[in-house]
Design a protein around this motif. Structure first.
Motif: not given
Length: 428
Positions: A330-355
């Motif tokens: 989480y902090f890796q993506v936060l520092g690398d890609l910012g808050y927008v990147g972290l939001l995309l990362f978490l939402t992407l993980l969430g799509t697996a549970f939606v599927a």
């Protein structure tokens, strides 16, 4: 290995799906770790990935699937684009940036190509077999060493791969366990069932041999979630209990000593190193909320020094610590890609549970596709292990994670197509 490779390349040219399977196999196996001489530097992944993409472009893929623009694939595409923009606007100089971008793109390319090759249940099953053979090879070898040494073997990781240290390795092995359990249930050959069972046991032994607290946490979460989502609560509870009892009986004393340090994490220098890295990553994102500072920015000395004393919710004496990896997905993506990147990362993980929820609805409606429901459960279990143990390691861009997300996103359409075919057969 040279002669084996000379045989595999013509096999890959026979059909793009074969090349795709070899692409996955060589990615997770990292064959260079077992070779020497001129074969040590042979680029297996590049060769088989190139063949797979070439045959796809030439139309040499039997039963080729279509790229599906569902939530998982759309968010993955956006995540890749955002990663490239973050690299373009990264803080410079960053000597690690080029190699990290290459690694990022290779992993994402595998996931983005998956819809073209995973067009049926059979192909998905073969992909899981290849994952089990390639990634499981490491777990089986180290698991046998742990048993043969009476627990003395110190599992250190897989060099020249994403799982280079004990904590990363433990996480990768924890993600593999649910997939092996799925293969046990849905393999018709009894020898394949025995192999999957042995793989589960030896992989768990490997996790124990890493002495990783994150690996222990992943096993605990896996056991709980496996029981929660299981169709057969009593059987799953029995399996978890037997495995837990076996772990307690065979685990060496040093493993228990390591796990006990979880209670005193605030006094543990290793844990406080992580907190220091989290503080710097959060400070970077606060200053660069959209794109972050670029891949692995937190490990660059001048960036670390610039942000280590920023106001933060983390109270740490930063004078004691030097630049290091983020030690958290989480902090890796936060520092690398910012808050927008972290939001995309978490939402992407969430799509697996939606599927998974969609698969469950289709199963209840049609009564067909229990295999898809069990696979969605296994895939989500793997991702739960990733999210739990990933809180303490830098493995945010692990290829298996994104391949699983895309695979799960394809299940509803494959499952619905099978159900429609069953209805047509009944009508005729």
């Amino acid at each position: 290995m040279l002669f084996i490779t000379l045989g595999l390349v013509p096999m890959a040219f026979m059909d793009g799906f074969v090349a795709f399977l070899l692409w996955i196999f060589t990615t997770v196996m990292s064959p260079g770790n077992y070779l020497f001489g001129f074969m040590l530097s042979f680029r297996f992944v590049f060769v088989f990935a190139g063949i797979a993409v070439l045959l796809l472009m030439l139309g040499r893929v039997k039963d080729r699937g279509k790229f599906q623009w569902n939530a998982g694939t759309v968010l993955l595409f956006l995540f890749v684009v955002h990663g490239m923009l973050s690299a373009a606007f990264a803080l410079q100089p960053n000597l690690l940036l080029e190699i990290r971008v290459e690694t990022f793109l290779k992993g994402m390319a595998l996931a983005l190509m998956a819809p073209f090759f995973l067009s049926s249940r059979w192909r998905i099953h073969l992909t899981l077999v290849v994952l089990g053979l390639g990634l499981g090879l490491h777990g089986v070898i180290d698991g046998l060493k742990v048993i043969a040494s009476g627990g003395a073997h110190n599992v250190a990781g897989v060099p020249n791969s994403a799982l280079t240290d004990n904590n990363l390795y433990a996480l990768g092995m924890a993600m593999l366990v649910p997939l092996l359990m799925y293969l046990y249930r849905y393999s018709s050959n009894r020898y394949a069932k025995w192999a999957a069972t042995a793989g589960v046991v030896l992989t768990i032994m490997t996790i124990i041999g890493t002495n990783s607290r994150g690996g222990f946490l992943a096993l605990m979460v896996l056991g709980f979630w496996y029981w929660m989502i299981s169709h057969r609560k009593l059987v799953s509870l029995l399996i978890v209990t037997v495995l837990a009892f076996g772990v307690v009986q065979v685990a060496p004393e040093r493993w228990f000593d390591r796990i006990e340090t979880i209670q005193t994490a605030g006094e543990d220098e290793s844990f406080m190193n992580r907190v220091a890295a989290w503080r710097v990553s959060a400070s970077i994102a606060s200053d660069h909320p959209v794109f972050g500072a670029g891949f692995n920015a937190v490990q660059i000395p001048w960036i670390w020094d610039q942000y280590k004393d920023y106001p933060s919710i983390f109270s740490v004496d930063m004078s004691k610590y030097s630049p290091k990896a983020a030690h958290s997905i989480y902090f890796q993506v936060l520092g690398d890609l910012g808050y927008v990147g972290l939001l995309l990362f978490l939402t992407l993980l969430g799509t697996a549970f939606v599927a998974r929820a969609r698969v469950k609805r289709i199963y209840k409606k049609t009564g067909h596709g229990l295999w898809a429901l069990d696979l969605s459960n296994a895939g989500c279990l793997s991702l739960v292990a990733f999210m739990a143990a990933g809180a303490g390691v830098s493995l945010a861009y692990f290829e298996l994670v994104y391949l699983l997300i895309v695979m799960l996103s394809l299940l509803p359409s494959i499952m619905q197509a099978e159900a429609d075919k069953q209805v047509d057969l009944v009508r005729t």
